[in-house]
Design an enzyme around this catalytic site. Structure first.
Site, mmCIF file in Angstrom:
data_model
loop_
_atom_site.group_PDB
_atom_site.id
_atom_site.type_symbol
_atom_site.label_atom_id
_atom_site.label_comp_id
_atom_site.label_asym_id
_atom_site.label_seq_id
_atom_site.Cartn_x
_atom_site.Cartn_y
_atom_site.Cartn_z
ATOM 1 C CD1 TRP A 19 -22.738 -22.341 20.843
ATOM 2 C CD2 TRP A 19 -22.136 -23.079 18.818
ATOM 3 N NE1 TRP A 19 -22.011 -23.486 21.026
ATOM 4 C CE2 TRP A 19 -21.623 -23.964 19.797
ATOM 5 C CE3 TRP A 19 -21.877 -23.357 17.477
ATOM 6 C CZ2 TRP A 19 -20.870 -25.097 19.482
ATOM 7 C CZ3 TRP A 19 -21.127 -24.480 17.160
ATOM 8 C CH2 TRP A 19 -20.631 -25.331 18.154
ATOM 9 C CG ASP A 20 -25.974 -23.020 23.849
ATOM 10 O OD1 ASP A 20 -25.164 -22.072 23.782
ATOM 11 O OD2 ASP A 20 -25.782 -24.033 24.528
ATOM 12 C CD GLU A 70 -16.146 -22.648 24.438
ATOM 13 O OE1 GLU A 70 -16.097 -23.238 25.539
ATOM 14 O OE2 GLU A 70 -17.065 -21.880 24.127
ATOM 15 C CE LYS A 79 -15.779 -26.562 27.489
ATOM 16 N NZ LYS A 79 -16.144 -25.150 27.693
ATOM 17 C CD GLN A 80 -17.596 -27.472 23.052
ATOM 18 O OE1 GLN A 80 -17.321 -26.965 24.122
ATOM 19 N NE2 GLN A 80 -18.704 -27.168 22.393
#
Length: 824
Positions: free
Chosen positions: A380-381, A519, A639-640
C-alpha cells in the site's frame, strides 16, 4: 549490517557547509562521518560493516532499472551485494520450508554488469577487503545523477594506485549504463591488468532471512562475442520466462581481448602506468528484456544499442539534461539539513519512479529498485508516494494506477474465491496481481518460521481508491475518473458493502476477520481464527470509499453511467445498500478514545519501561515476545500508526465530517485523547510510523511533532530500523517526507477544483518553498515564509487558479503572483 553498525550510523554527524548538526547524541567512536553538502552525499573511509547501507543509498536508477552502489571489484558476499533490478521483472519459485512447500515470487537480481577488477601482473586482484587502503571516498552527486568513488591502494614499497570511478544509469536512455575508471600510479611504472565482465552467476541472496528459499531465478545463461569489441550475455527467468540480454564494450587506449567462460562474458586489457599519469577505461553497457516494447529480440537490441554509443562523453550530456529537467519539475527549496536529506529522498524516488515508469506495467515497489527486501512486492506504499507524484509527475501516477486497473479482474477473482463480490486487492502484489504475501515468515530472533496472516489487510483496497480520488483531484483527469477510476471505485465499494455484516441488536454493520495497518495484531488472544473485528481504520476508510464512490457515480455523464451499469450489473438497490453501510459501519470506542479494533481496550498493558530496559531497541516487539514464548496479540502495543493513519489521510474537518456521517461526534478533545493514547502504545517498528506521527502532531500543532519528522527524515540515512536499509530503501517513507513539506505542513489539499491551504507553523521549518503541477499549470511556485504565503502562477496555463485559505479566497490569473498574509 549488525546492530553495532546501525548504532554507529545513528551517531554520525551531518556536515552542512560550516555548520554541524548531530544526528545522534555523540560522534561515532571511529571518528568517521557522513559528509553532506547541498547536492552531494559523501562517505569517507572504508567500513565493511556499513557497505550494504552505502550500497542502498548510493543506488543509481532511471525508473526502468537500477543498480546498487557496490564497488565493481567486489563480488557478492557477506559484506557486499551488487544487485541490478528491472522494474516489474519477477519470477516465481517454490521452496521447502519448515516441512512444507511454499511458493514465492521475487523481483529478480539480474546479471551483474558492474564487474571491473585490476591487479599487478602475477598479483592478487585488488579489493578494499584484501589490500591495504590508504584513502577511500564515495560521493553521490545528486544534480547530475552520478556516483563517484575514489580509493587509494597501497602497493607496497611506497607505491600507490589511485582508482577513481564515475558511474551512471542513464536517465535519458533507460537501457544504458556506463562506468568510467581512472587509474593513477605513484612511484610505480609498469603494467596493470584490467578485467571487465558481465556476470550471470548471480542469485537472489540479498536478504539473510530469505536464504532458506530458492533464489536461483536465472537459467540458460550464455555469453558471446559480437563485432566492434562487444561481448554479450543472455539468460531467462526460470518460470516467468522473461528473456534478458546485456551487451558491453570496453574502451581503452590499449588492446582489448574478449572471451566467454562459466556464465560470464569478459573483456581484458593490459594498461601501462607511469607515475602521476592517469589512464582511463570506459565500460558501456546496454540492458534489454523481452518485456520491452518496440524490439524484436532483447539480445539484438542490446548489442545494437551499445554499439551505437560514441563513448562516455556522449552519454553524460543527455543524462545530465534529463536529470536537470526532473529537478526542475520536482523543485523543493528547504533550508539546512532537512533540505539536504529531502533532496536525497527525492533523488531515490525519481530513480524508482521516473518518467520512464509511465511506459511500464509496474506498481510501486515498497523498497524501491534498491534491494530484495519484501521481494520487490507492491504493498500500500503508493498511498504515501502518489500524493507527491500527483503534483509533479501525474503521468507517472496515472501509469501506477493503470497497474492496479490491469489487475482488477484478478482482484475480482480473489473476491469470488473468498465468497465475496467486488474486488479484493492483494496486500502484496507482483507480476499478475495475485496475493503474494508469504505463507510463513521467519523470526530471526527465535529462528522459527511462523504463519503469516497479513494478507488480511484488505484496507489496501481503500488505499487504491483513495489514490484514484487524489490523483483525479490533483490532475483534473476526469477521463480517467469516469472510466477506469470509476470502475475500480465501484468494485472496491462492492467488496466493502458485501463484507459488511448487519448486526440487528446494534443496528450497525461489522467488518470481521481483518488485519489493520498495525500488523502486530493478527488475531485475538487464544483464538485459532486469524483476523480482528471492526478495525477502526478499515471501517472508516471503507465508509469513505462507499460515500465517495456514490458521489462519483452521481457525477458521471449519463451515457457513461449507462455503460458502467451495463458492464457491472449495478442497480439502484445496491446503491441504496452502499449508502446505508457508509453510515452504519461500527466504530468501537473505549475510555473515550477510538479503539484500534473491537476489544483492543481489554488487552493487557505492556511493561514498556521494563522491555526497553531489558532490550533497548524494541521496535520489533513482536519478534521479542515471540522469542520469549509470548505473543504481542495479548497487549495494547502497536507496531505503527493505525488509528492515527486517519489523521494522515484526512484533514481535521474531513475527519469530523466522516465520523459525523457514521453517527459520532469526533471533536478535537476526543481526537487529541486518541492521539495521546496511541503515542504511548506504539513501538514504531515501521519507517512509516514516524512520518505519520509527525504529520498528525504537526496538524495538531504539537511541539513534539518535529522529533517524529526528524525520525522520518533519518529513517534510512541513519538506518533507524537496525540493518533494514541495506536490504533496500523505504520508498514510502522517503516520498512521505517530501509530501510532508508539500501537503502536510502547508495543509495543502486539492479539492473541488481549488487549492486549499491551511499552513501549520512549525518553528524548526518556518521557511520553505516548492513547485507543483496543477490542473494543466506547469511550475506553480508556492513559498511560505514569515507569516506570508506567496503563489506564483506561470504566464501560460488553461485559466485562473482558485486558492482558499481558512479566512479568505483568492483567484490568481496566469502570470500573476499572489502575496497572502497568514493568520495563526
Amino acid at each position: 549490517m549488525g546492530r553495532t553498525a546501525a548504532g554507529r550510523h545513528r551517531d554520525r554527524l551531518l556536515r552542512h557547509g560550516a555548520d554541524t548538526v548531530a544526528l545522534g547524541s555523540r560522534c561515532g567512536a571511529d571518528g568517521r562521518s557522513v559528509d553532506v553538502a547541498g547536492w552531494t552525499w559523501e562517505y569517507e573511509g572504508y567500513e565493511p560493516a556499513e557497505a550494504r547501507l552505502r550500497e542502498s543509498l548510493c543506488t543509481l536508477g532511471n525508473g526502468y532499472f537500477a543498480t546498487r552502489g557496490a564497488l565493481p571489484e567486489c563480488t557478492a558476499d557477506e559484506v557486499h551485494y551488487p544487485g541490478t533490478y528491472v522494474a516489474g521483472c519477477y519470477n516465481r519459485l517454490s521452496s521447502k520450508v519448515a516441512g512444507r512447500r511454499v511458493e514465492n515470487e521475487d523481483m529478480v537480481n539480474l546479471p551483474n554488469w558492474l564487474p571491473l577488477r585490476f591487479r599487478l601482473p602475477g598479483g592478487a586482484w585488488l579489493t578494499p577487503d584484501t589490500a591495504d587502503v590508504l584513502e577511500h571516498r564515495e560521493i553521490l552527486h545528486l544534480a547530475p545523477g552520478l556516483f563517484e568513488r575514489m580509493t587509494r591502494y597501497d602497493l607496497g614499497e611506497g607505491r600507490t594506485l589511485t582508482v577513481r570511478q564515475e558511474r551512471l544509469v542513464h536517465m535519458a536512455d533507460p537501457h544504458m549504463a556506463a562506468l568510467r575508471t581512472e587509474f593513477t600510479a605513484q612511484r610505480y611504472a609498469g603494467p596493470l591488468e584490467v578485467e571487465a565482465a558481465l556476470d550471470g552467476n548471480v542469485t537472489n541472496a540479498g536478504v539473510a532471512r530469505y536464504r532458506d528459499l530458492d533464489g536461483r531465478h536465472l537459467t540458460h545463461v550464455h555469453g558471446g562475442i559480437a563485432d566492434a569489441g562487444t561481448v554479450w550475455l543472455r539468460c531467462r527467468t526460470r518460470t516467468s520466462d522473461i528473456r534478458i540480454a546485456l551487451a558491453a564494450r570496453l574502451l581503452a587506449d590499449s588492446p582489448v581481448s574478449m572471451r566467454k567462460d562459466n556464465g560470464r562474458a569478459v573483456h581484458h586489457t593490459r594498461l601501462h602506468l607511469t607515475p602521476g599519469h592517469t589512464v582511463t577505461v570506459d565500460k558501456l553497457v546496454a540492458l534489454h528484456t523481452s518485456r520491452d516494447p518496440a524490439i524484436s529480440d532483447p539480445l539484438h537490441a542490446a548489442v545494437d544499442r551499445v554499439g551505437r554509443v560514441d563513448g562516455w562523453a556522449a552519454l553524460v550530456a543527455p543524462h545530465r539534461t534529463a536529470w536537470g529537467q526532473l529537478w526542475r519539475r520536482g523543485e523543493l527549496d528547504v533550508p539546512g539539513e532537512a533540505g539536504t536529506i529531502l533532496r536525497l529522498h527525492l533523488f531515490h524516488v525519481l530513480q524508482t519512479l521516473s518518467l520512464h515508469t509511465a511506459d511500464l506495467d509496474v506498481g510501486v515497489p515498497a523498497r524501491g529498485l534498491h534491494g530484495e527486501a519484501y521481494r520487490g512486492h507492491v504493498f500500500w506504499d503508493e498511498l504515501f508516494v502518489l500524493p507527491y507524484l500527483n503534483l509533479h509527475f501525474p503521468e507517472v501516477s496515472r501509469s501506477l494506477l493503470h497497474y492496479r486497473y490491469r489487475r482488477l479482474e484478478r482482484a475480482r477473482t480473489a473476491a469470488r474465491d473468498a465468497g465475496r463480490r467486488g474486488a479484493m486487492y492483494p496486500w502484496q502484489s507482483g507480476s499478475d496481481g495475485r496475493e503474494e504475501t508469504q505463507q510463513l515468515h521467519l523470526n530471526p530472533r527465535s529462528g522459527r518460521w511462523l504463519p503469516d496472516h497479513t494478507h488480511l489487510q484488505h484496507h489496501v483496497g481503500s488505499a487504491i481508491a483513495y489514490n484514484v480520488w487524489q490523483y483525479c483531484e490533483a490532475s483534473g483527469d476526469t477521463e480517467f475518473l469516469h472510466t477506469k477510476g470509476a470502475e475500480m471505485l465501484l468494485q472496491i465499494s462492492r467488496f466493502w458493502a458485501d463484507a459488511a455484516e448487519y448486526d440487528p441488536h446494534l443496528g450497525r454493520h461489522h467488518i470481521r476477520g481483518v488485519v489493520g495497518p498495525d500488523e502486530y495484531h493478527d488475531a485475538y488472544p487464544g483464538s485459532d481464527r486469524p483476523g480482528l473485528d471492526d478495525n477502526a481504520y478499515t471501517n472508516v476508510t471503507a465508509a469513505w470509499v462507499l460515500a465517495h464512490t456514490l458521489d462519483v457515480l452521481r457525477s458521471l455523464p449519463e451515457p457513461r453511467r449507462l455503460e458502467l451499469d451495463e458492464r457491472t450489473g449495478l442497480d439502484a438497490g445496491e446503491l441504496d445498500h452502499w449508502e446505508e453501510v457508509s453510515r452504519t459501519l461500527h466504530i468501537p470506542f473505549h475510555e473515550g478514545v477510538i479503539s484500534q479494533f473491537e476489544g483492543y481496550g481489554e488487552l493487557e498493558e505492556l511493561d514498556w519501561h521494563g522491555y526497553r530496559k531489558q532490550y533497548g531497541d524494541i521496535r520489533r516487539l513482536d519478534r521479542i515476545l515471540e522469542a520469549e514464548g509470548d505473543t504481542v496479540n495479548r497487549y495494547q502495543a502497536s507496531k505503527q500508526a493505525d488509528v492515527l493513519m486517519l489523521g494522515y489521510l484526512f484533514s481535521p474537518a474531513e475527519l469530523q465530517a466522516l465520523f459525523g456521517r457514521l453517527g459520532h461526534n469526533l471533536d478535537e478533545h476526543i481526537w487529541r485523547r486518541t492521539v495521546d493514547y496511541y503515542l504511548h502504545r506504539t513501538s514504531h517498528g515501521s519507517t512509516l510510523s514516524g512520518l505519520v506521527h509527525g504529520w498528525v502532531l504537526a496538524r495538531d500543532r504539537r511541539a513534539e511533532a518535529w522529533a517524529f519528522c526528524q525520525e522520518a527524515l533519518q529513517g534510512d540515512i541513519a538506518d533507524i530500523q537496525g540493518g533494514t536499509t541495506g536490504e533496500g530503501i523505504h520508498l514510502g517513507a522517503m516520498a512521505g517526507t517530501l509530501d510532508l513539506v508539500q501537503r502536510g505542513l502547508p495543509g495543502l489539499e486539492t479539492r473541488n477544483g481549488a487549492l486549499r491551504l491551511n499552513p501549520v507553523p512549525l518553528p524548526e521549518l518556518s521557511s520553505y518553498g516548492f513547485t507543483i503541477r496543477y490542473h494543466g499549470h506547469w511550475g506553480v511556485r508556492l513559498r511560505l515564509e514569515s507569516g506570508r504565503l506567496e503563489i506564483d502562477v506561470p504566464a501560460s496555463g488553461p485559466g485562473p487558479i482558485d486558492v482558499r485559505l481558512p479566512d479568505r479566497t483568492a483567484r490568481l490569473q496566469p502570470g500573476e503572483t499572489g502575496h497572502l498574509p497568514l493568520t495563526d
